[in-house]
Structures are given as structure tokens and as C-alpha cells.
Write a protein that holds these residues in place. Structure first.
Motif, PDB file in Angstrom:
ATOM      1  N   LEU A 161       0.782  -1.101   0.204  1.00 51.82           N
ATOM      2  CA  LEU A 161      -0.095   0.058   0.164  1.00 51.82           C
ATOM      3  C   LEU A 161       0.866   1.170  -0.040  1.00 51.82           C
ATOM      4  CD1 LEU A 161      -2.811  -1.276   2.717  1.00 51.82           C
ATOM      5  CD2 LEU A 161      -3.244  -0.601   0.147  1.00 51.82           C
ATOM      6  N   ALA A 162       2.179   1.167  -0.091  1.00 52.08           N
ATOM      7  CA  ALA A 162       3.150   2.237  -0.123  1.00 52.08           C
ATOM      8  C   ALA A 162       3.830   2.639  -1.430  1.00 52.08           C
ATOM      9  CB  ALA A 162       4.013   2.082   0.968  1.00 52.08           C
ATOM     10  N   GLY A 163       3.537   1.690  -2.479  1.00 60.04           N
ATOM     11  CA  GLY A 163       4.337   1.811  -3.489  1.00 60.04           C
ATOM     12  C   GLY A 163       5.584   1.081  -3.707  1.00 60.04           C
ATOM     13  N   GLY A 164       5.589   0.237  -2.679  1.00 65.08           N
ATOM     14  CA  GLY A 164       6.998  -0.307  -2.577  1.00 65.08           C
ATOM     15  C   GLY A 164       7.551  -1.302  -3.708  1.00 65.08           C
ATOM     16  N   ALA A 165       6.459  -1.894  -4.431  1.00 62.77           N
ATOM     17  CA  ALA A 165       6.814  -2.452  -5.697  1.00 62.77           C
ATOM     18  C   ALA A 165       6.656  -2.029  -6.885  1.00 62.77           C
ATOM     19  CB  ALA A 165       5.922  -3.876  -5.475  1.00 62.77           C
ATOM     20  N   MET A 166       6.140  -0.667  -7.146  1.00 61.61           N
ATOM     21  CA  MET A 166       6.111   0.086  -8.176  1.00 61.61           C
ATOM     22  C   MET A 166       7.457   0.218  -8.876  1.00 61.61           C
ATOM     23  SD  MET A 166       4.693   4.054  -8.836  1.00 61.61           S
ATOM     24  CE  MET A 166       5.157   4.538 -10.376  1.00 61.61           C
ATOM     25  N   CYS A 184      14.996  -7.698   7.575  1.00 63.93           N
ATOM     26  CA  CYS A 184      13.610  -7.350   7.935  1.00 63.93           C
ATOM     27  C   CYS A 184      13.223  -5.952   8.191  1.00 63.93           C
ATOM     28  CB  CYS A 184      13.047  -7.971   9.018  1.00 63.93           C
ATOM     29  SG  CYS A 184      11.383  -8.311   9.404  1.00 63.93           S
ATOM     30  N   GLY A 185      12.213  -5.416   7.014  1.00 63.62           N
ATOM     31  CA  GLY A 185      11.821  -4.027   7.075  1.00 63.62           C
ATOM     32  C   GLY A 185      12.865  -3.067   6.019  1.00 63.62           C
ATOM     33  N   SER A 186      13.649  -3.865   5.345  1.00 62.98           N
ATOM     34  CA  SER A 186      14.553  -3.117   4.561  1.00 62.98           C
ATOM     35  C   SER A 186      13.701  -2.937   3.078  1.00 62.98           C
ATOM     36  CB  SER A 186      15.712  -3.535   4.423  1.00 62.98           C
ATOM     37  OG  SER A 186      15.804  -4.915   3.671  1.00 62.98           O
ATOM     38  N   GLU A 187      12.795  -3.138   2.870  1.00 62.29           N
ATOM     39  CA  GLU A 187      11.924  -2.905   1.784  1.00 62.29           C
ATOM     40  C   GLU A 187      12.708  -3.080   0.297  1.00 62.29           C
ATOM     41  OE1 GLU A 187       9.484   0.676   1.917  1.00 62.29           O
ATOM     42  OE2 GLU A 187       9.521   0.730   4.177  1.00 62.29           O
ATOM     43  N   GLY A 197       5.263   0.240   5.270  1.00 63.30           N
ATOM     44  CA  GLY A 197       6.466   0.536   4.933  1.00 63.30           C
ATOM     45  C   GLY A 197       6.358   2.015   4.281  1.00 63.30           C
ATOM     46  N   VAL A 198       7.681   2.407   3.904  1.00 65.31           N
ATOM     47  CA  VAL A 198       7.773   3.660   3.317  1.00 65.31           C
ATOM     48  C   VAL A 198       7.626   3.843   1.811  1.00 65.31           C
ATOM     49  CG1 VAL A 198       9.421   5.801   3.131  1.00 65.31           C
ATOM     50  CG2 VAL A 198       9.455   4.358   5.051  1.00 65.31           C
ATOM     51  N   ALA A 248      14.993   4.760  -5.608  1.00 67.48           N
ATOM     52  CA  ALA A 248      13.829   5.780  -5.534  1.00 67.48           C
ATOM     53  C   ALA A 248      12.745   5.574  -4.547  1.00 67.48           C
ATOM     54  CB  ALA A 248      13.320   6.277  -7.091  1.00 67.48           C
ATOM     55  N   LYS A 249      13.098   4.608  -3.775  1.00 66.23           N
ATOM     56  CA  LYS A 249      12.124   4.344  -2.638  1.00 66.23           C
ATOM     57  C   LYS A 249      12.956   4.703  -1.477  1.00 66.23           C
ATOM     58  CE  LYS A 249       9.581   2.141  -5.576  1.00 66.23           C
ATOM     59  NZ  LYS A 249       9.867   0.477  -6.031  1.00 66.23           N
ATOM     60  N   VAL A 250      12.017   4.904  -0.435  1.00 71.19           N
ATOM     61  CA  VAL A 250      12.301   4.860   1.226  1.00 71.19           C
ATOM     62  C   VAL A 250      13.002   6.169   1.489  1.00 71.19           C
ATOM     63  CG1 VAL A 250      13.493   3.652   2.902  1.00 71.19           C
ATOM     64  CG2 VAL A 250      12.537   2.505   1.206  1.00 71.19           C
TER      65      VAL A 250
END
Ligand SMILES: Cc1cc2nc3c(=O)[nH]c(=O)nc-3n(C[C@H](O)[C@H](O)[C@H](O)COP(=O)(O)OP(=O)(O)OC[C@H]3O[C@@H](n4cnc5c(N)ncnc54)[C@H](O)[C@@H]3O)c2cc1C
Length: 477
Positions: free
Chosen positions: A87-92, A207-210, A426-427, A463-465
Motif C-alpha cells: 500500500l506504499a508503492g514499494g513494488a512500483m 527485515c523491513g528493508s523494503e 513501509g515507506v 527511488a524508494k524509502v
């Protein structure tokens, strides 16, 4: 939202890169036709879309390593993907990137009941991990509402939680080891089927490193014996603030329910219209569930009901049977689907100290009027993990921007009261440019140096996080 400019030189060599990837993967595992790559253009943050240059579906750790080696040599960005429910666009993706999907990595590798662990490939869905052990009386505890679809890989990357994480902890508390492939194709084993590893806590870093540090291909997870029984109680209140105060009092009393879920009036209304769960007509409701032996359940529920009565509930409904328990959970479980019927929404994810719930809920109500957009709240209240759903119309010019500004104001409020920008989603791209609200430049620089170590070329999930401006000098694009 600003997006990075894609690297034209990388896009120009698409054919060459696709040909090299096809050499190391089976037929059908390299997707490059624009009509087909569109399937990967977004995740569940569907307001933002961009088809990738190509997508690959490797079927083993060795194939993942081969893909990463090629992309590393060619300077091609790679976006790891589980089931695409972020829901955070992490896999965009970006237009110059290759999506590396782990959906074909879905086998159970080992079940060890003596040590209460299971080893699975990372593309296996969350619910099917429990599915593999439930006949023997065990379960995997972290239970995101998306558990039917989301993959363990995404859960690890986002350190996902769920309704029952108040008691059992989130993914990081139930993860014992991973197989990780770094951007240059090196395969690394971290942790294993034991409680703790020596040296630095690398598993905690991963864990949590997106998807910033490596691609997880296998995971060793803790499994637990199923509790003897569980029973929920439903409480309705006259205001969200009072419901929030009741949550704070339950936590303060030291009882540890397995879940405390919150829904406000807009969400209750939408859910009733959608699922007809028979919820009371009230401003806010809580579902509090406890588990254990019948005597333990009676004792805990007795105390919880006593606390609730101090807040004058308009309804206090204890489940007396499996069917009644299912009815109590029915509305909560369909809440996201119900909200989707109302139109477009953006689901936020901030965490606050539980004692700040009444204040934050009141401010969100006030901000809804200030920004002129509706908001509904449904969230894991016991651990202060809020999910305001902001309603907007993607077809109305300016609505998305107003929604983004409203969301940013809510997340800033979460940080202001001592909380943080994300509890479990996530961010990604969504909160990337708000990271400066939570962390000062020294903090951010330290975090980016960790990425430098694992991925010096910044090719993995770029370009994430990190705020675009802060990471500009490092990213290739
Ligand atoms: C209706 C709905 C309800 C939800 N409820 C919850 C909830 O209750 N709790 C919660 O925590 N989340 C929830 N989510 C959010 C989402 O389901 C979680 O973030 C989930 O963990 C994402 O898993 P995925 O497999 O879909 O990952 P994806 O969306 O595919 O990817 C998520 C992130 O993981 C990275 N990633 C994926 N695979 C790998 C890999 N192999 N190695 C390294 N990085 C990787 C991606 O790059 C991306 O950054 C919900 C989403 C929806 C749509």
C-alpha cells in the motif's frame, strides 16, 4: 508526487538485456511485451503507475542470482516483487527497471515441529504457510489482512503486521533466517532455525528493508501451537475519543488481548452496507479478542468488560459461539473491500503511542473538515497502528494532491505525538519524501550508508524509502 527521470541509456538496451535474461531463465519467465508488462505497473497504491522495461519470474535462488548478476553488469535497476499488495508503492517499477517477481518460488522446504520452525520459499503466500501446518495444530502468527494474497517476501520486506500481532509480534518477531541474494548475485545465508545468531543483527537489518538490500528467496519462520480457544467481545461507543481512551485503559491494565481492532462510524456504515455484520449504530466500535483455556478467556474478558463499562459503551456483545465470533469479525475483515465500494481511497499507516489515540482521532476529524475530504478509520488500535482511509475521487482534478497533503499532515501529527511514519506498510514511494520529518540529515545519511554497503550502485529498488533529493547523488537515474 515527483518521480525520478528514467535512464534512457538503459531503456535503449532493452532488447539486449531481455536476450541475456532469456538465456538464464526458462521459456515464459521473461515478460517484455508492453501489453503484458502493464500487469506490473503498480501495486495496491494504484494511484501511481508506470510499466517496467521487463519482468522476470525466476524459479530458484540460482535463477534469482543469475538475473541479478546480469542486471548488475548491465546497470539495470531491479524492483523485487512478491504479490504486489504493497500500500506504499514499494513494488512500483520505473520505466528503466526490471521487475523480479518471486511468485514461482512458493514451495515448503521443511517443517520441523520439534523446533517449531518452517522453511519456505519467499513467494509463498502468508496464509498458505499456516495452511501447511494447521492440520497438525500449528500456525504462523503474523496475519496481515491481505494474507490470502501477500507473500512472505513482501511481509519480510515491509516487516508486516496484522490484527493478532498485538500478542505475537510482527514479522521481525517471527522470522529466524533468510536466504538473501545481493545485487551482484552473491547468495548469503542469514540466521537459521535457532533463536539468535552471533554478531550484528543482520536479520533485523534485512527485515523491513523494503527490497533495498537484497532479494529474499527463502525464509525460516517460527510456527506456534494453536491456542486452545479464542473469543472476541464487541464494544460500541458514543465517540471515537472514548473508544480510544478505552483502548489506552485496557493496555494500561496489563491485560494482553490477542487483538484490539477499531472502526469509526464512516467505516461501520460502509461495512454494514457491504457485509451486513449486524454492528451497532454508533460512533466507534472495538473488537477485543482474547485466547487461552476457557478459564483464562473468562478471566481476561471479565477484566476487559469491567474497563469498558467505565466508558459507558452503547453496546457490549460477547461472543457465545463460533458463529457469533465469526459474525463479530465479519465486518472488520471486509472493511477494506467495503471502503473500496465507496470510491477511491488512500490507506495511511502511522503509529502513535496508545495514550495519544483520543487526541489524534479528534485532530484527524478536524483535519477532514479543513482539507474537505472524508476519512474513515479502521486499525489495529492495541499497538497504536492507525490506518486512516482518505476518500477522494481520482477523476476530480486536484483531489489526489489534496489527499496527499491531508495524508502528509496526518503522518506529521503521528510523529509530533511521539509516533512514527509507518507501522507495517513501509515507506515505499508514499512516505519517501516525509522521511525528513522523522529523521534528521545525519540519521538519513547513516541509513543510506547501509544501502551503500549492500548495493553500492543503488540499483536495487531505487527511488524508494529515501527522499529523492537526499539520494540523488547516489542513484544512477
Ligand atoms: C487489502 C489490503 C490489506 C492489507 N492489510 C495489511 C495488514 O493488515 N498488515 C500489513 O502489514 N500490511 C497490509 N497490507 C499491505 C501489504 O499486503 C503488505 O505490505 C505485504 O507484506 C506486501 O506483500 P507482497 O508480497 O504483496 O509484497 P509486494 O507488494 O510485492 O512488495 C512489497 C515490498 O517488498 C519488496 N519485496 C518483494 N519481494 C521481495 C523479495 N523477494 N526480496 C526483497 N524485497 C522484496 C518490494 O520491493 C516492495 O518494496 C494490506 C494490503 C492490502 C491491499
Amino acid at each position: 508526487m515527483d518521480m525520478p527521470v528514467p535512464n534512457a541509456a538503459v531503456i535503449a538496451k532493452k532488447e539486449h538485456v531481455v536476450a541475456r535474461l532469456a538465456e538464464v531463465l526458462p521459456e515464459g519467465a521473461v515478460i517484455h511485451d508492453p501489453a503484458e508488462t502493464r500487469a506490473y505497473e503498480c501495486d495496491a497504491l494504484a494511484a501511481y503507475r508506470c510499466p517496467p522495461m521487463a519482468a522476470v519470474l525466476p524459479g530458484s535462488t540460482a535463477e534469482v542470482a543469475a538475473v541479478l548478476r546480469i542486471c548488475h553488469e548491465e546497470g539495470v535497476p531491479v524492483v523485487p516483487r512478491g504479490s504486489g499488495t504493497s500500500l506504499a508503492g514499494g513494488a512500483m517499477p520505473t520505466a528503466d527497471s526490471v521487475i523480479l517477481g518471486v511468485a514461482r518460488l512458493n514451495r515448503v522446504l521443511e517443517v520441523d515441529y520439534d523446533n517449531r520452525v518452517i522453511r519456505v520459499e519467499a513467494g509463498r503466500t502468508n496464509l498458505s504457510v499456516t495452511g501447511a501446518v494447521e492440520a497438525d495444530g500449528f500456525f504462523y502468527a503474523p496475519d496481515p489482512s491481505s494474507q490470502l494474497a501477500c507473500a512472505i517476501a513482501g511481509n519480510i520486506a515491509m516487516n508486516s503486521g496484522g490484527a493478532h500481532c498485538l500478542k505475537y509480534g510482527v514479522t521481525t518477531n517471527n522470522l529466524l533466517g533468510v536466504t538473501l541474494v545481493t545485487m551482484d548475485g552473491t547468495v548469503v545465508e542469514i540466521g537459521g532455525a535457532y533463536m539468535d545468531a552471533g554478531g550484528y543483527d543482520w536479520l533485523g537489518v534485512i527485515c523491513g528493508s523494503e527490497g533495498q538490500l537484497g532479494v529474499v528467496t527463502e525464509a525460516t519462520l517460527r510456527i506456534l501451537p494453536k491456542p486452545e480457544g479464542a473469543r472476541p467481545v464487541l464494544m460500541g461507543f458514543d465517540s471515537s475519543e472514548v473508544a480510544g481512551a478505552c483502548v489506552a485503559d485496557i493496555i494500561k491494565a496489563g491485560v494482553l488481548p490477542v487483538a484490539i481492532e477499531f472502526m469509526d462510524r464512516p467505516c461501520i456504515r460502509a461495512t454494514e452496507a457491504f457485509a451486513g455484520a449486524g454492528y451497532p449504530d454508533c460512533e466507534a466500535l472495538l473488537i477485543v479478542e482474547v485466547e487461552g483455556s476457557p478459564a483464562e478467556i473468562d478471566e481476561q474478558l471479565g477484566l476487559i468488560k469491567q474497563i469498558a463499562r467505565r466508558h459507558d459503551p452503547v453496546e457490549l456483545r460477547e461472543s457465545g459461539s463460533e458463529a457469533e465470533s465469526a459474525a463479530i469479525w465479519k465486518g472488520r475483515k471486509s472493511a477494506f473491500g467495503a471502503m473500496g465500494q465507496l470510491g477511491d481511497y488512500m490507506c495511511l499507516d502511522g503509529t502513535i503511542p496508545v495514550s495519544a489515540l483520543p487526541h489524534v482521532l479528534r485532530r484527524i476529524g478536524e483535519m477532514s473538515a479543513e482539507f474537505g475530504l472524508g476519512v474513515a478509520n479502521v486499525f489495529h488500535a492495541g499497538d497504536g497502528n492507525m490506518h486512516p482511509l482518505i476518500l477522494f475521487d481520482a477523476n476530480t482534478p486536484g483531489d489526489l494532491e489534496r489527499c496527499e497533503a491531508f495524508g502528509a499532515a496526518i503522518l506529521k501529527l503521528c510523529v509530533e505525538v511521539g509516533g512514527c511514519l509507518t507501522g507495517e506498510h513501509g515507506v515505499g514511494i508514499e512516505k519517501r519524501d516525509l522521511m525528513g520529518v522523522q529523521f534528521d540529515p545525519v540519521d538519513l545519511e547513516a541509513q543510506m550508508r547501509v544501502k551503500d554497503v549492500f548495493d553500492p550502485g543503488w540499483l536495487l529498488n531505487p527511488a524508494k524509502v529515501f527522499p529523492l533529493e537526499a539520494s540523488a547523488g547516489r542513484r544512477a537515474g
